[in-house]
Scaffold this active site. Structure first.
Site, PDB file in Angstrom:
ATOM      1  N   ASP A   1       0.812  -1.213   0.000  1.00 37.31           N
ATOM      2  CA  ASP A   1       0.000   0.000   0.000  1.00 37.31           C
ATOM      3  C   ASP A   1       0.847   1.265   0.000  1.00 37.31           C
ATOM      4  O   ASP A   1       2.063   1.215   0.185  1.00 37.31           O
ATOM      5  CB  ASP A   1      -0.977  -0.009   1.191  1.00 37.31           C
ATOM      6  CG  ASP A   1      -0.355  -0.541   2.484  1.00 37.31           C
ATOM      7  OD1 ASP A   1       0.888  -0.487   2.602  1.00 37.31           O
ATOM      8  OD2 ASP A   1      -1.092  -0.995   3.360  1.00 37.31           O
TER       9      ASP A   1
ATOM     10  N   ASN B   1      -7.924  -2.914  14.268  1.00 34.56           N
ATOM     11  CA  ASN B   1      -9.297  -3.306  13.901  1.00 34.56           C
ATOM     12  C   ASN B   1      -9.310  -4.527  12.985  1.00 34.56           C
ATOM     13  O   ASN B   1     -10.321  -4.842  12.382  1.00 34.56           O
ATOM     14  CB  ASN B   1     -10.013  -2.130  13.214  1.00 34.56           C
ATOM     15  CG  ASN B   1      -9.302  -1.679  11.946  1.00 34.56           C
ATOM     16  OD1 ASN B   1      -8.327  -2.295  11.520  1.00 34.56           O
ATOM     17  ND2 ASN B   1      -9.786  -0.621  11.333  1.00 34.56           N
TER      18      ASN B   1
ATOM     19  N   HIS C   1      -7.464  -4.899  10.236  1.00 35.08           N
ATOM     20  CA  HIS C   1      -7.187  -4.672   8.807  1.00 35.08           C
ATOM     21  C   HIS C   1      -5.867  -5.322   8.394  1.00 35.08           C
ATOM     22  O   HIS C   1      -4.953  -5.478   9.196  1.00 35.08           O
ATOM     23  CB  HIS C   1      -7.234  -3.177   8.441  1.00 35.08           C
ATOM     24  CG  HIS C   1      -6.066  -2.344   8.874  1.00 35.08           C
ATOM     25  ND1 HIS C   1      -6.197  -1.048   9.322  1.00 35.08           N
ATOM     26  CD2 HIS C   1      -4.728  -2.585   8.906  1.00 35.08           C
ATOM     27  CE1 HIS C   1      -5.016  -0.545   9.607  1.00 35.08           C
ATOM     28  NE2 HIS C   1      -4.102  -1.461   9.360  1.00 35.08           N
TER      29      HIS C   1
ATOM     30  N   GLU D   1      -9.861  -2.259   5.336  1.00 31.67           N
ATOM     31  CA  GLU D   1     -10.549  -2.008   6.596  1.00 31.67           C
ATOM     32  C   GLU D   1     -11.759  -2.945   6.715  1.00 31.67           C
ATOM     33  O   GLU D   1     -12.196  -3.533   5.711  1.00 31.67           O
ATOM     34  CB  GLU D   1     -11.016  -0.545   6.628  1.00 31.67           C
ATOM     35  CG  GLU D   1      -9.905   0.480   6.431  1.00 31.67           C
ATOM     36  CD  GLU D   1      -9.033   0.685   7.673  1.00 31.67           C
ATOM     37  OE1 GLU D   1      -9.124  -0.098   8.633  1.00 31.67           O
ATOM     38  OE2 GLU D   1      -8.245   1.658   7.675  1.00 31.67           O
TER      39      GLU D   1
HETATM   40  C1  F6R Z   1       1.345  -1.440   6.130  1.00 32.24           C
HETATM   41  C2  F6R Z   1       0.033  -2.084   6.226  1.00 32.24           C
HETATM   42  C3  F6R Z   1      -0.775  -2.047   7.473  1.00 32.24           C
HETATM   43  C4  F6R Z   1       0.059  -2.332   8.726  1.00 32.24           C
HETATM   44  C5  F6R Z   1      -0.820  -2.320   9.973  1.00 32.24           C
HETATM   45  C6  F6R Z   1      -0.002  -2.498  11.226  1.00 32.24           C
HETATM   46  O1  F6R Z   1       1.911  -1.622   4.851  1.00 32.24           O
HETATM   47  O2  F6R Z   1      -0.388  -2.639   5.265  1.00 32.24           O
HETATM   48  O3  F6R Z   1      -1.801  -3.014   7.375  1.00 32.24           O
HETATM   49  O4  F6R Z   1       0.674  -3.568   8.589  1.00 32.24           O
HETATM   50  O5  F6R Z   1      -1.524  -1.105  10.038  1.00 32.24           O
HETATM   51  O6  F6R Z   1       0.838  -1.401  11.394  1.00 32.24           O
HETATM   52  P1  F6R Z   1       2.011  -1.397  12.452  1.00 32.24           P
HETATM   53  O7  F6R Z   1       2.976  -2.452  12.052  1.00 32.24           O
HETATM   54  O8  F6R Z   1       2.624  -0.026  12.365  1.00 32.24           O
HETATM   55  O9  F6R Z   1       1.373  -1.670  13.769  1.00 32.24           O
END
Ligand code: F6R
Length: 242
Positions: free
Chosen positions: A67, A135, A137, A142
């Site tokens: 992403d 959450n 995701h 989401e």
């Molecule tokens: C990042 C991504 C997100 C993160 C998730 C956890 O490329 O796709 O899904 O993996 O938000 O983020 P952290 O590791 O910062 O807790």
């Protein structure tokens, strides 16, 4: 879903790096799906250390990131393009032309998403690395994202914007409210998936991923439909599993 609970973030990172390195070393043209965020930084550090000490070769590695924020230039230090270069790409011998990050600045974002997905469909990701949001995701898919979603523009939830604001508030900038993300279907096409999580704030999401009914209410539950998923969490993130 094979779940491994480690002592702490360092042990999680070392084990995750072993899985990633196994793919890098044992495929002629390794194709990695990569993630950003705080979860993979330690694993990327281990990969850099291994490259420096053992010379592991990345010249044939091809990478696709999950992403990117909408509206941030790649030169912005919080862009995921910059993140990947800072934490991994600048320190190993991957070729820039083999690096792919979704384009959050495309004039026509939907067309940009289609082009990214078309590119993904021409390859098979050998290993997709994922973190998990509080959450549930994965990528920026989401709750409520359709199971058959491909690369798409996402309106980030208030929770995700709040989680990410820690990086932008110190810069005196607005936190991005949209991102471009691989979809759940794009992720599920990968040959193998590795999800990592650490810290008490992930314990609920990890519990739900493993125990909740499979549903887009908690997008990570969808991974239970994939035949080859490894989950590596630290003790805090795995605390509710036992
Ligand atoms: C990042 C991504 C997100 C993160 C998730 C956890 O490329 O796709 O899904 O993996 O938000 O983020 P952290 O590791 O910062 O807790």
């Amino acid at each position: 879903m094979n779940v491994i609970i480690t002592k702490d973030y360092d042990e999680m990172s070392k084990k995750a790096a072993e899985v990633l390195l196994d793919v890098v070393k044992n495929n002629e043209t390794p194709v990695l799906g990569l993630a950003t965020g705080s979860s993979p930084i330690g694993a990327y550090q281990e990969m850099v250390k291994d490259h420096q000490e053992n010379g592991t070769d990345y010249s044939k590695v091809v990478s696709y990131n999950l992403d990117e924020y909408v509206g941030l230039p790649i030169s912005h230090k919080e862009s995921y393009y910059a993140f990947m270069h800072q934490h991994l790409f600048n320190h190993v011998n991957i070729k820039e032309e083999n690096v792919h990050v979704p384009n959050g600045l495309a004039e026509d974002l939907d067309q940009g998403c289609k082009e990214y997905e078309d590119m993904l469909k021409k390859v098979t990701i050998d290993l997709q690395l994922l973190g998990i949001g509080g959450n549930g995701h994965i990528g920026f898919n989401e709750p409520g994202t359709p199971v058959d979603s491909e690369t798409h523009v996402v309106d980030l939830t208030e929770k995700t914007i709040a989680d990410n604001s820690r990086f932008f508030i110190p810069l005196g900038e607005e936190t991005p409210t949209q991102a471009v993300s691989m979809g759940l279907a794009s992720i599920m096409r990968s040959k193998k998936i590795l999800l990592i999580a650490s810290g008490a704030n992930k314990a609920d999401a990890v519990y739900r991923m493993v125990n909740d009914p499979i549903s887009v209410d908690c997008p990570a539950t969808i991974l239970r439909n994939h035949p080859d998923v490894t989950v590596i969490v630290d003790a805090e993130a795995g605390a509710k599993l036992a």
